[in-house]
Design an enzyme around this catalytic site. Sequence first.
Site, PDB file in Angstrom:
ATOM      1  N   CYS A  59      23.310  -6.208 -47.067  1.00 23.98           N
ATOM      2  CA  CYS A  59      22.456  -6.071 -45.890  1.00 23.98           C
ATOM      3  C   CYS A  59      21.716  -7.386 -45.715  1.00 23.98           C
ATOM      4  O   CYS A  59      20.863  -7.741 -46.525  1.00 23.98           O
ATOM      5  CB  CYS A  59      21.469  -4.920 -46.068  1.00 23.98           C
ATOM      6  SG  CYS A  59      20.322  -4.739 -44.671  1.00 23.98           S
ATOM      7  N   GLU A 116      25.696  -5.620 -39.579  1.00 24.14           N
ATOM      8  CA  GLU A 116      26.730  -6.005 -40.533  1.00 24.14           C
ATOM      9  C   GLU A 116      27.861  -6.689 -39.771  1.00 24.14           C
ATOM     10  O   GLU A 116      28.083  -6.399 -38.592  1.00 24.14           O
ATOM     11  CB  GLU A 116      27.251  -4.774 -41.298  1.00 24.14           C
ATOM     12  CG  GLU A 116      28.108  -5.118 -42.496  1.00 24.14           C
ATOM     13  CD  GLU A 116      27.433  -6.081 -43.443  1.00 24.14           C
ATOM     14  OE1 GLU A 116      27.688  -7.309 -43.307  1.00 24.14           O
ATOM     15  OE2 GLU A 116      26.660  -5.633 -44.306  1.00 24.14           O
TER      16      GLU A 116
END
Length: 251
Positions: free
Chosen positions: A2, A110
């Site tokens: 992340c 992402e």
Amino acid sequence: MCGRFALVQEFTEIEEALGAPVEAFPPRYNIAPTQPVLVVMGGPPRAPGSNQPDRTSMLVRWGFIPGWVKDVSKFPLLINARSETAATKPAFRAAMRHRRVLIPASGFYEWKRAGRKVPQPYWVKPANGGVVAFGGLMETYAEPGGSEIDTVAILTCAANEQISHIHDRMPVVVKPQDFARWLDCINNEPRDVADITQPVEPGFFDAIPVSDKVNKVANTSPDIQERAEVAEEPPQKPKPKSAGDDQLKLF
């Protein structure tokens, strides 16, 4: 992993979702490493009849620095910690045992890189909306000069089958029913909360393709979360044959 996330809800909604007082601050659509992020920590047990909250919140630097680091300039930026190994890794072991926190978020970004020359970004948000809580580890680093800095890393786990086509890792999501157990570092050791670090069920998140505006930290407006067409990859040119290719086929 992340590497970017967002927190855009009003502070009152964050307070209600996390059960902790939160100072008001503007929506943040593109939170990046080294920037301050909001964390919620467990506090001392609430006294009988008291209205005082048993959780607190504060802003800390996103980029974990273990207490034993001598030279920060030579130490890598730790923004994530693998939940499978955090309890045994020297960098995260103490924090996993003593300083587990919640990191409120509206979702995360992402990038799909596999099979692509140009990574495709996705905005991954709760399918039902609202605030989610990522599992985090916090450490207060004492600099040689005597000043202190509070730092945090986001825990990650294996991606579920819904997200794995984008990336093989995703943030650990702590569900509301597990907040108290996760934050109670006095009575719960890492093995007692290992079940919390499992991937969320498929369907929990929506993954929305977005434009490459999110790639630039300076882009912080809501439009970076707008759906965009997935960019088509240009066809790859066939590699030219070498003079010996045809001959090699004979062997």
